[in-house]
Motif scaffolding. Structure first.
Motif, PDB file in Angstrom:
ATOM      1  N   SER A   1      -1.016  15.453 -19.318  1.00  0.00           N
ATOM      2  CA  SER A   1       0.229  15.029 -18.700  1.00  0.00           C
ATOM      3  C   SER A   1       1.360  15.017 -19.721  1.00  0.00           C
ATOM      4  O   SER A   1       1.195  15.436 -20.862  1.00  0.00           O
ATOM      5  CB  SER A   1       0.056  13.641 -18.080  1.00  0.00           C
TER       6      SER A   1
ATOM      7  N   GLN B   1       4.339   3.572 -19.731  1.00  0.00           N
ATOM      8  CA  GLN B   1       3.722   4.894 -19.586  1.00  0.00           C
ATOM      9  C   GLN B   1       2.261   4.888 -20.065  1.00  0.00           C
ATOM     10  O   GLN B   1       1.769   5.880 -20.612  1.00  0.00           O
ATOM     11  CB  GLN B   1       4.531   5.934 -20.353  1.00  0.00           C
ATOM     12  N   SER B   2       1.574   3.782 -19.829  1.00  0.00           N
ATOM     13  CA  SER B   2       0.196   3.632 -20.310  1.00  0.00           C
ATOM     14  C   SER B   2      -0.717   4.768 -19.862  1.00  0.00           C
ATOM     15  O   SER B   2      -1.530   5.274 -20.639  1.00  0.00           O
ATOM     16  CB  SER B   2      -0.389   2.303 -19.821  1.00  0.00           C
ATOM     17  N   LYS B   3      -0.608   5.167 -18.595  1.00  0.00           N
ATOM     18  CA  LYS B   3      -1.520   6.178 -18.046  1.00  0.00           C
ATOM     19  C   LYS B   3      -1.421   7.490 -18.816  1.00  0.00           C
ATOM     20  O   LYS B   3      -2.443   8.117 -19.132  1.00  0.00           O
ATOM     21  CB  LYS B   3      -1.228   6.404 -16.562  1.00  0.00           C
TER      22      LYS B   3
ATOM     23  N   ILE C   1      -2.911   7.382 -22.539  1.00  0.00           N
ATOM     24  CA  ILE C   1      -4.369   7.420 -22.736  1.00  0.00           C
ATOM     25  C   ILE C   1      -4.823   8.780 -23.266  1.00  0.00           C
ATOM     26  O   ILE C   1      -5.478   8.854 -24.321  1.00  0.00           O
ATOM     27  CB  ILE C   1      -5.116   7.019 -21.455  1.00  0.00           C
TER      28      ILE C   1
ATOM     29  N   ASN D   1      -2.023  -4.092 -17.311  1.00  0.00           N
ATOM     30  CA  ASN D   1      -2.736  -3.558 -16.156  1.00  0.00           C
ATOM     31  C   ASN D   1      -3.965  -2.774 -16.627  1.00  0.00           C
ATOM     32  O   ASN D   1      -4.268  -2.723 -17.823  1.00  0.00           O
ATOM     33  CB  ASN D   1      -1.811  -2.692 -15.295  1.00  0.00           C
ATOM     34  N   ASP D   2      -4.680  -2.170 -15.704  1.00  0.00           N
ATOM     35  CA  ASP D   2      -5.925  -1.481 -16.059  1.00  0.00           C
ATOM     36  C   ASP D   2      -5.708  -0.340 -17.053  1.00  0.00           C
ATOM     37  O   ASP D   2      -6.502  -0.152 -17.982  1.00  0.00           O
ATOM     38  CB  ASP D   2      -6.618  -0.950 -14.801  1.00  0.00           C
ATOM     39  N   ASP D   3      -4.625   0.430 -16.858  1.00  0.00           N
ATOM     40  CA  ASP D   3      -4.344   1.537 -17.771  1.00  0.00           C
ATOM     41  C   ASP D   3      -4.013   1.018 -19.163  1.00  0.00           C
ATOM     42  O   ASP D   3      -4.464   1.569 -20.176  1.00  0.00           O
ATOM     43  CB  ASP D   3      -3.177   2.382 -17.240  1.00  0.00           C
TER      44      ASP D   3
ATOM     45  N   GLU E   1      -7.233  -0.122 -20.861  1.00  0.00           N
ATOM     46  CA  GLU E   1      -8.031   1.011 -21.342  1.00  0.00           C
ATOM     47  C   GLU E   1      -7.429   1.590 -22.619  1.00  0.00           C
ATOM     48  O   GLU E   1      -8.146   1.904 -23.586  1.00  0.00           O
ATOM     49  CB  GLU E   1      -8.115   2.098 -20.270  1.00  0.00           C
TER      50      GLU E   1
END
Length: 245
Positions: free
Chosen positions: A2, A82-84, A87, A110-112, A115
């Motif tokens: 991404s 922009q955690s997602k 990753i 949050n979950d992202d 992680e």
């Protein structure tokens, strides 16, 4: 892979984590701090999309400059917005043996984000905005007080290091009683390696004006050396190391 929405990139940062670092300032923040010296990074709109693969390649080309301590720091804005997308970026950096660091306000978990910080962030630097809820709201414009403590509590479970950062604003965040509260709140965490005191400055004032917005801390004065030293003396008993940036 991404893309990341990037505001700007600094190739040889020396105040954004250990060693010499490539510092990527991401676009977009969930807070609006009165002292922000990059207010143009706050809007979610704007910035330029960068391919993660290209950013990884750029970091890899700088490895010889990083040495044993340096690496990549992602700042902002607020990077965990922009955690997602971060990753796969951090995962790729780790595969290249590059040290990773996140400079965050600690208000997103949050979950992202979990992680990312649990598996791929070698270091997190958490900006502690204030020592009580009212002051936090006055500084940031939102009611997120307590989020940074939860963030550090989560980091503690991972056994990985964190640094704290605290902007010292005369008359606002340098009250001795409040500094003691800060120390009491964060003492005893094994993950906290150091506290960095950030003396207040007005370097971003013109940026607010350029955006057509009023700089609301214009009456605040910059720290004297004595004020900085006093804060350091008050906070030193609570932390393994105190650094003045």
């Amino acid at each position: 892979m991404s893309k990341l929405k990037v505001h700007s990139i600094e190739s040889f940062g020396t105040h954004d984590g250990p060693g010499i670092r490539m510092v990527i300032f991401l676009q977009g923040c969930n807070l609006k701090c009165l002292y922000c010296h990059n207010p143009d990074t706050i809007p979610l709109k704007g910035g330029a999309e960068h391919e993660i693969e290209a950013l990884v390649k750029r970091a890899e080309n700088m490895k010889s400059y990083f040495g044993k301590l340096g690496g990549v720091t992602v700042s902002g804005g607020e990077p965990l917005v922009q955690s997602k997308a971060l990753i796969p970026f951090f995962k790729a950096l780790k595969e290249k043996g590059i040290h990773t660091n996140i400079d965050t306000n600690g208000s997103i978990l949050n979950d992202d984000a979990k992680e990312l910080i649990d598996n791929y962030a070698d270091l997190v630097m958490v900006d502690i905005k204030h020592t009580h809820a009212k002051g936090y709201h006055q500084i940031t414009g939102v009611d997120k007080y307590g989020s940074s403590l939860k963030f550090i509590q989560h980091r503690e479970k991972s056994g990985k290091p964190a640094w704290l950062r605290y902007v010292l604003i005369p008359g606002h965040t340098d009250i001795p009683e409040e500094l003691i509260k800060l120390g009491e709140r964060y003492k005893g965490f094994d993950c906290i390696q150091k506290l960095e005191i950030q003396p207040y400055h007005k370097l971003g004032t013109h940026k607010w004006e350029a955006l057509g917005e009023e700089y609301l801390l214009k009456d605040a004065i910059e720290n004297t050396p004595e004020q900085i030293e006093r804060a350091k003396e008050i906070l030193s008993p609570y932390f393994k190391e105190i650094k003045i940036n």
